[in-house]
Design a protein around this motif. Structure first.
Motif, PDB file in Angstrom:
ATOM      1  N   ILE A   1      36.256  13.847 -48.065  1.00  0.00           N
ATOM      2  CA  ILE A   1      37.325  14.099 -49.034  1.00  0.00           C
ATOM      3  C   ILE A   1      38.684  14.121 -48.356  1.00  0.00           C
ATOM      4  CG2 ILE A   1      38.194  15.733 -50.766  1.00  0.00           C
ATOM      5  CD1 ILE A   1      35.305  16.757 -51.034  1.00  0.00           C
ATOM      6  N   GLU A   2      38.749  14.768 -47.210  1.00  0.00           N
ATOM      7  CA  GLU A   2      40.008  14.868 -46.468  1.00  0.00           C
ATOM      8  C   GLU A   2      39.708  14.775 -44.970  1.00  0.00           C
ATOM      9  OE1 GLU A   2      41.671  18.644 -47.387  1.00  0.00           O
ATOM     10  OE2 GLU A   2      42.048  18.190 -49.500  1.00  0.00           O
TER      11      GLU A   2
ATOM     12  N   PHE B   1      28.602   6.187 -57.142  1.00  0.00           N
ATOM     13  CA  PHE B   1      29.800   5.357 -57.232  1.00  0.00           C
ATOM     14  C   PHE B   1      31.046   6.227 -57.351  1.00  0.00           C
ATOM     15  CE2 PHE B   1      27.792   5.923 -61.339  1.00  0.00           C
ATOM     16  CZ  PHE B   1      28.824   6.223 -62.228  1.00  0.00           C
ATOM     17  N   LEU B   2      32.190   5.611 -57.117  1.00  0.00           N
ATOM     18  CA  LEU B   2      33.480   6.252 -57.353  1.00  0.00           C
ATOM     19  C   LEU B   2      34.064   5.719 -58.649  1.00  0.00           C
ATOM     20  CD1 LEU B   2      35.068   5.987 -53.775  1.00  0.00           C
ATOM     21  CD2 LEU B   2      34.053   8.027 -54.816  1.00  0.00           C
TER      22      LEU B   2
ATOM     23  N   VAL C   1      35.382  16.048 -58.763  1.00  0.00           N
ATOM     24  CA  VAL C   1      36.756  15.561 -58.866  1.00  0.00           C
ATOM     25  C   VAL C   1      37.325  15.526 -57.453  1.00  0.00           C
ATOM     26  CG1 VAL C   1      39.010  15.879 -59.925  1.00  0.00           C
ATOM     27  CG2 VAL C   1      36.954  16.629 -61.147  1.00  0.00           C
ATOM     28  N   VAL C   2      37.423  14.335 -56.898  1.00  0.00           N
ATOM     29  CA  VAL C   2      37.875  14.170 -55.515  1.00  0.00           C
ATOM     30  C   VAL C   2      39.377  14.429 -55.400  1.00  0.00           C
ATOM     31  CG1 VAL C   2      38.099  12.543 -53.597  1.00  0.00           C
ATOM     32  CG2 VAL C   2      36.022  12.553 -55.003  1.00  0.00           C
ATOM     33  N   SER C   3      40.140  13.896 -56.326  1.00  0.00           N
ATOM     34  CA  SER C   3      41.594  14.098 -56.313  1.00  0.00           C
ATOM     35  C   SER C   3      42.112  13.986 -57.742  1.00  0.00           C
ATOM     36  CB  SER C   3      42.287  13.056 -55.425  1.00  0.00           C
ATOM     37  OG  SER C   3      42.072  11.751 -55.920  1.00  0.00           O
TER      38      SER C   3
ATOM     39  N   THR D   1      40.440  10.537 -59.126  1.00  0.00           N
ATOM     40  CA  THR D   1      39.302   9.846 -58.526  1.00  0.00           C
ATOM     41  C   THR D   1      38.099  10.776 -58.595  1.00  0.00           C
ATOM     42  OG1 THR D   1      40.707   8.590 -57.012  1.00  0.00           O
ATOM     43  CG2 THR D   1      38.380   8.754 -56.454  1.00  0.00           C
ATOM     44  N   LEU D   2      36.962  10.236 -59.023  1.00  0.00           N
ATOM     45  CA  LEU D   2      35.741  11.009 -59.205  1.00  0.00           C
ATOM     46  C   LEU D   2      34.623  10.418 -58.350  1.00  0.00           C
ATOM     47  CD1 LEU D   2      35.803  11.020 -63.115  1.00  0.00           C
ATOM     48  CD2 LEU D   2      36.858  12.713 -61.604  1.00  0.00           C
ATOM     49  N   PHE D   3      33.814  11.290 -57.755  1.00  0.00           N
ATOM     50  CA  PHE D   3      32.574  10.888 -57.086  1.00  0.00           C
ATOM     51  C   PHE D   3      31.450  11.186 -58.064  1.00  0.00           C
ATOM     52  CE2 PHE D   3      28.781  11.660 -54.621  1.00  0.00           C
ATOM     53  CZ  PHE D   3      28.828  10.760 -53.569  1.00  0.00           C
TER      54      PHE D   3
END
Length: 227
Positions: free
Chosen positions: A69-70, A149-150, A172-174, A207-209
């Motif tokens: 993620i970061e 998927f993203l 929720v990635v970002s 962006t979602l994973f």
């Protein structure tokens, strides 16, 4: 210890409502999202490495996947930066560390024996495929009905679809998104047994994973493992 171990129920974990737990290794801490089995045979977590933190080499009997993620994460085979996706199949081993610090989304669960190929996809690899007005998908992995998927939603975009009948999981990635009833900020985790319609929108983009098709099997595995 069980955490969100009833996979028949919808589960939501918001980062501001959960507690980070230090690991026995200095500089490494985790935020558990779900866990089943006496020894955490199934476990989903956010894991944070402080700069310079490292874990001893460890073997994964059942398999493990991670998304960066970061920051940047090193697994002994190379450095993987923000946006990378990794899968370590059954019986593999790695030596996790981070020189600069990182935040990971990690899933440990029982891979199918035939699902034996390691996967390493860096952020700049793979293709974003337009899936509708204002949103796109990048495929990461597919095996035996389970797909990872993203999803990228543009500012102001919305999508309505049927959730997979065998359940879905989303981080929720970002950014942030909403399903019309609730808002989900960055690092919110949602697991849903599926089989119903879902609408998602994002005012500023997100962006979602996403992982689909595995929750039903995970429910059976959790029942088998017990505590």
């Amino acid at each position: 210890m069980s955490i969100n171990a009833d996979f028949r129920q919808r589960a939501v974990v918001r980062p501001e409502e959960a507690a980070w737990t230090p690991s026995p290794t200095p500089g490494v801490e985790g935020l558990p999202l779900d866990r089943c089995g006496a020894h955490g045979a199934c476990a989903t977590s956010l894991v944070r490495f402080a700069p310079g933190a490292a874990l001893a080499r460890r073997r994964r009997e059942d398999g493990e996947e991670a998304f960066v993620i970061e920051g940047a994460f090193t697994d002994g085979d190379g450095e993987h930066r923000q946006g990378a996706y990794l899968r370590d199949p059954r019986g593999s081993s790695h030596e996790p560390s981070s020189e600069t610090g990182c935040l990971l989304y990690v899933k440990r669960w029982r891979f199918e024996p035939a699902d034996a190929e390691p996967v390493s996809i860096e952020a700049d690899a793979g293709e974003w495929r337009k899936a509708g007005e204002g949103f796109a998908i990048k495929s990461l992995h597919h095996f035996d009905g389970v797909t990872t998927f993203l999803v990228r939603l543009d500012p102001g975009a919305s999508v309505t679809r049927m959730l997979h009948p065998d359940g879905e999981e989303m981080l929720v990635v970002s950014g942030a998104c909403s399903d019309g009833a609730r808002d989900y900020s960055a690092l919110t985790w949602i697991r849903d047994p599926g089989g119903h319609a879902q609408s998602l929108s994002s005012r500023d983009g997100c962006t979602l994973f996403v992982k689909t098709g595995h929750v039903g099997a995970a429910a059976k595995e959790a029942e088998r493992l017990g505590d």
